[in-house]
Write an enzyme that holds these catalytic residues in place. Sequence first.
Site, PDB file in Angstrom:
ATOM      1  N   CYS A 346       0.828  -1.200   0.000  1.00 53.17           N
ATOM      2  CA  CYS A 346       0.000   0.000   0.000  1.00 53.17           C
ATOM      3  C   CYS A 346       0.871   1.262   0.000  1.00 53.17           C
ATOM      4  CB  CYS A 346      -0.997  -0.038   1.150  1.00 53.17           C
ATOM      5  SG  CYS A 346      -2.400   1.091   0.910  1.00 53.17           S
ATOM      6  N   HIS A 430      -3.631  -5.321   1.016  1.00 57.78           N
ATOM      7  CA  HIS A 430      -3.424  -5.762   2.395  1.00 57.78           C
ATOM      8  C   HIS A 430      -3.945  -7.193   2.535  1.00 57.78           C
ATOM      9  CE1 HIS A 430      -2.363  -1.798   3.926  1.00 57.78           C
ATOM     10  NE2 HIS A 430      -3.433  -1.275   3.354  1.00 57.78           N
TER      11      HIS A 430
END
Length: 506
Positions: A346, A430
């Site tokens: 991310c 994630h």
Amino acid sequence: MSGTRRGGGLLVAGTTSDAGKSVVTAGICRWLARRGVKVAPFKAQNMSLNSFVTREGAEIGRAQAMQAQAARVEPTALMNPVLLKPGSDRSSQVVLLGKPVGEMSARGYHGGRQEQLLGIVTDCLEQLRGTYDAVICEGAGSPAEINLRRTDIVNMGIARAARFPVVVVGDIDRGGVFASFFGTTALLSPEDQSLIAGYVVNKFRGDVSLLEPGMEMLRSLTGRATYGVLPFRHGLGIDEEDGLRVSLRGAVRESVVAPPVGQDVLRVAVCAVPLMSNFTDVDALAAEPGVVVRFVDRAEELADADLVVVPGTRGTVKALEWLRERGLAGALARRAAEGRPVLGICGGFQALGEHIEDEVESKAGSVAGLGLLPVRVRFAVEKTLARPVGTALGEEVSGYEIHHGVADVLGGEPFLDGCRVGAVWGTHWHGSLESDGFRRAFLREVAAAAGRRFVPAPDTSFAALREEQLDLLGDLIEEHADTDALLRLIEGGAPTGLPFLPPGAP
């Protein structure tokens, strides 16, 4: 729990932050679920950088997603209607019913916005009460933060609105638990005190009989019972709110006492970037026998790492500055040049790219990335919230996305939604490492690039480990709490005639 009135409930408050509210709430949810009770968790307002995306595309705190798993139900935005994601010491992004609605200072939030949200959070709670037999609410911080009581929507504010009884959890490992119980109660108004049913002692070590005189004196002083003394247990790591100390104490990490399957261990260093978010991504790595995970903040700590992870962050530009100031950026560049493994997730993925255009998060405009991946990032006003699935390294994999940055991948080998160049990988996903087959395949790639004779265990199931943890929490409640009394509270509310402790709220 046959005969329980529809929509009963309980609020689990704490004497302090990190007293064990999340653990106790999850344990009660698992205990009730094992009894066949349809139960849901609820936290009106959560401040956390660890979040999760529900199936309907809503962002909620990971603690509430974990508690939903404990309750054996699907998490929804109703379970955490307000999520605050800090962007600095003085401001946070406000996520309402799973969607971001803007940035707000602490003064602005507590100065009026919070009171306006009370109707929304009570409506969410009522919807849950209309669907579930019981709702177990988690408070935040302490209910005795008298400077914030007027605008409180997560502790006594929600308890008063729902007429829910309250049990206060105290961490005896910190010391002063009896004073904390008494003081917490005595600083509340008579109306609030009438809902404080009693207390739960958390993290007790030793012979409970030595504690009993104190509990009797506490009862004589307050007129309230202690509903349980939960022993200190290693290996109760769950997705709580924030804090590396919390993250590093978990069973998934502590369980790695088994020797490696291969001849070598694998060392993983996680850069502890500012505003780190979803550092729980590395839990699944630490679940593997022979994988040692640590958080680092100095360049020299990368020297013996076989894999370096640059994790998610709420401040990608700030993280870049931090990496450069501490010499970590140079160390990462040297690793990449030497073909030594690096994984960006991310915000970490964005930092590894060539260029960032940010008029949204930091408002810094054009910023040079580390240049380790052929990626250019533009921050969009609308946040991406998704639950992607796919294949990578020949294995099925799933994850979740929470980011404002939109990545334009200009080269490299495809890797999930990102790319790979040599031994540098990057993705927005994630949770991908929780997919067992993918995690093993990735670790084999890392071991090969690092020159380690490490072999992933063939039977490690991250989902099974999580279920074991949640069952341990349920066991704590079932074996060490007065469950009959807790059932009476959930069904019938706080006992009548509870005495008032002066001085009360000013």
